[in-house]
Design a protein around this motif. Structure first.
Motif, mmCIF file in Angstrom:
data_model
loop_
_atom_site.group_PDB
_atom_site.id
_atom_site.type_symbol
_atom_site.label_atom_id
_atom_site.label_comp_id
_atom_site.label_asym_id
_atom_site.label_seq_id
_atom_site.Cartn_x
_atom_site.Cartn_y
_atom_site.Cartn_z
ATOM 1 N N ALA A 102 0.824 -1.203 0.000
ATOM 2 C CA ALA A 102 0.000 0.000 0.000
ATOM 3 C C ALA A 102 0.861 1.256 0.000
ATOM 4 O O ALA A 102 0.594 2.218 -0.733
ATOM 5 C CB ALA A 102 -0.932 -0.010 1.211
ATOM 6 N N ALA A 103 1.908 1.273 0.803
ATOM 7 C CA ALA A 103 2.786 2.440 0.861
ATOM 8 C C ALA A 103 3.522 2.650 -0.455
ATOM 9 O O ALA A 103 3.716 3.794 -0.901
ATOM 10 C CB ALA A 103 3.790 2.271 2.005
ATOM 11 N N PHE A 113 -6.924 10.951 -4.981
ATOM 12 C CA PHE A 113 -7.228 11.026 -3.549
ATOM 13 C C PHE A 113 -6.320 10.111 -2.726
ATOM 14 O O PHE A 113 -6.731 9.552 -1.701
ATOM 15 C CB PHE A 113 -8.699 10.663 -3.282
ATOM 16 N N GLY A 114 -5.091 9.956 -3.188
ATOM 17 C CA GLY A 114 -4.158 9.072 -2.499
ATOM 18 C C GLY A 114 -3.884 9.506 -1.074
ATOM 19 O O GLY A 114 -3.884 8.686 -0.155
ATOM 20 N N ARG A 115 -3.655 10.804 -0.887
ATOM 21 C CA ARG A 115 -3.378 11.279 0.472
ATOM 22 C C ARG A 115 -4.606 11.153 1.360
ATOM 23 O O ARG A 115 -4.490 10.860 2.552
ATOM 24 C CB ARG A 115 -2.907 12.726 0.409
ATOM 25 N N THR A 116 -5.779 11.352 0.781
ATOM 26 C CA THR A 116 -7.012 11.176 1.557
ATOM 27 C C THR A 116 -7.167 9.729 2.006
ATOM 28 O O THR A 116 -7.550 9.457 3.145
ATOM 29 C CB THR A 116 -8.228 11.596 0.712
ATOM 30 N N PHE A 166 1.363 4.382 6.904
ATOM 31 C CA PHE A 166 1.756 5.779 7.063
ATOM 32 C C PHE A 166 3.270 5.910 7.257
ATOM 33 O O PHE A 166 3.917 6.760 6.636
ATOM 34 C CB PHE A 166 1.014 6.387 8.256
ATOM 35 N N VAL A 167 3.846 5.074 8.092
ATOM 36 C CA VAL A 167 5.288 5.136 8.356
ATOM 37 C C VAL A 167 6.084 4.754 7.109
ATOM 38 O O VAL A 167 7.039 5.438 6.729
ATOM 39 C CB VAL A 167 5.653 4.231 9.540
ATOM 40 N N LEU A 168 5.698 3.658 6.466
ATOM 41 C CA LEU A 168 6.426 3.221 5.272
ATOM 42 C C LEU A 168 6.229 4.191 4.111
ATOM 43 O O LEU A 168 7.122 4.343 3.270
ATOM 44 C CB LEU A 168 5.978 1.818 4.877
ATOM 45 N N TYR A 169 5.084 4.824 4.058
ATOM 46 C CA TYR A 169 4.843 5.840 3.032
ATOM 47 C C TYR A 169 5.862 6.968 3.153
ATOM 48 O O TYR A 169 6.463 7.404 2.161
ATOM 49 C CB TYR A 169 3.418 6.372 3.173
ATOM 50 N N VAL A 282 11.490 6.617 12.717
ATOM 51 C CA VAL A 282 11.527 6.319 11.299
ATOM 52 C C VAL A 282 10.394 7.059 10.574
ATOM 53 O O VAL A 282 9.268 7.104 11.023
ATOM 54 C CB VAL A 282 11.409 4.809 11.057
ATOM 55 N N GLY A 283 10.749 7.677 9.510
ATOM 56 C CA GLY A 283 9.771 8.405 8.713
ATOM 57 C C GLY A 283 9.468 9.802 9.218
ATOM 58 O O GLY A 283 8.766 10.559 8.572
ATOM 59 N N SER A 284 10.005 10.169 10.414
ATOM 60 C CA SER A 284 9.687 11.477 10.978
ATOM 61 C C SER A 284 10.348 12.607 10.217
ATOM 62 O O SER A 284 9.857 13.733 10.207
ATOM 63 C CB SER A 284 10.121 11.532 12.449
ATOM 64 N N ASN A 285 11.471 12.330 9.565
ATOM 65 C CA ASN A 285 12.169 13.387 8.826
ATOM 66 C C ASN A 285 12.126 13.144 7.340
ATOM 67 O O ASN A 285 12.952 13.607 6.592
ATOM 68 C CB ASN A 285 13.629 13.474 9.289
#
Length: 286
Positions: A102-103, A113-116, A166-169, A282-285
């Motif tokens: 998914a990510a 609407f990917g972000r949605t 969300f994290v892997l995205y 992870v993914g925060s930056n």
């Protein structure tokens, strides 16, 4: 020349004083944190007669493994531990695979609407699980999977998908686009890019998430009590609850069962300890 030396000495003294205070405070906090664990270990290896005669807080006057045998055999801790390992491994593998797919799609393709979609998936984790207990149980009954380990895995995967995606995205969005362009020029398709490029590059993030999810799933009690009914299918957390009810006064048996239940998560922690901190960041930056 004397002035810099005079200035450096107080600075060095203050630094040593701060280090000393830090180590003293950390030692006190460590002892405070470890004391309950040492107490449980002490109780688990004592005989019941010793505890009944001298009390829980007394100095141990006996040493035995009988409590572990009772918890393992009569409390069926061994079977429950096997169920927990099956559910944890199956859930971690499934949620990492599905969330990575998914990510990958949401981060690399212009999906309407990917972000949605991503925010809706993440919003599901904001709902209190208590209000979903009855709906989840009814859905499992309608699907015919109620009272099975598969149902528990499905629930765990469903509630972990949003956060993991969300994290892997965020991690996959940070990968250089030139890598994908070069792969396409070489004739690589989408599946080849996903399997040969994206997944190896995401290995640190996957390891961190696997360590975190293993701990969350293994220690879960709420969903186990929601979708399972048969005692022989209970994971370790539910089995410990039954053990406490059956051996209310035999604290050595309960403590032994708790120590056995703590072994797998302890192994996971020490095996992936460097990934736990990175898993929080992870993914925060990205």
């Amino acid at each position: 020349m004397s002035a810099p030396i005079a200035t450096s000495r107080p600075t060095s003294a203050r630094k040593r004083r701060r280090e000393w205070l830090f180590h003293v405070s950390m030692t006190a906090i460590t002892l405070l944190w470890v004391t309950p664990l040492l107490f449980v270990i002490s109780v688990a290896f004592r005989e019941f007669d010793d505890l009944a005669l001298n009390g829980l807080g007394s100095w141990p006057a006996s040493f035995t493994f009988s409590a572990f045998q009772t918890a393992w055999v009569e409390g069926d801790i061994g079977g429950a531990l096997t169920n927990s390992v099956i559910v944890t491994v199956g859930t971690v593998l499934a949620v990492l695979f599905l969330a990575s797919l998914a990510a990958f799609a949401l981060s690399r393709y212009a999906i309407p609407f990917g972000r949605t979609i991503l925010l809706v998936m993440l919003a599901g984790n904001l709902l209190p699980p208590q209000i979903l207990l009855i709906p989840v149980a009814k859905i499992c009954e309608m699907l015919g999977i109620y009272d099975s380990l598969f149902a528990l895995m499905v629930v765990q995967v469903g509630f972990g998908m949003g956060f993991f995606t969300f994290v892997l995205y965020g991690f996959m969005r940070s990968l250089p686009g030139e890598i994908f362009e070069a792969a396409r020029i070489d004739g690589a398709g989408d599946l080849r890019i996903y399997a040969s490029i994206v997944m190896p590059l995401c290995r640190p993030a996957l390891a961190a998430l696997a360590a975190l999810e293993s701990t969350w799933v293994f220690n879960d009690l709420l969903w186990a009590l929601t979708v399972l009914r048969t005692d022989t299918k209970f994971p370790i957390t539910a089995a410990l609850l039954n053990l406490q009810g059956g051996y209310t006064t035999a604290w050595n048996v309960v403590a032994a069962g708790a120590l056995v239940a703590a072994v797998p998560t302890t192994i996971v922690f020490f095996a992936f300890q460097k990934h736990f901190v990175s898993g929080l960041l992870v993914g925060s930056n990205k």
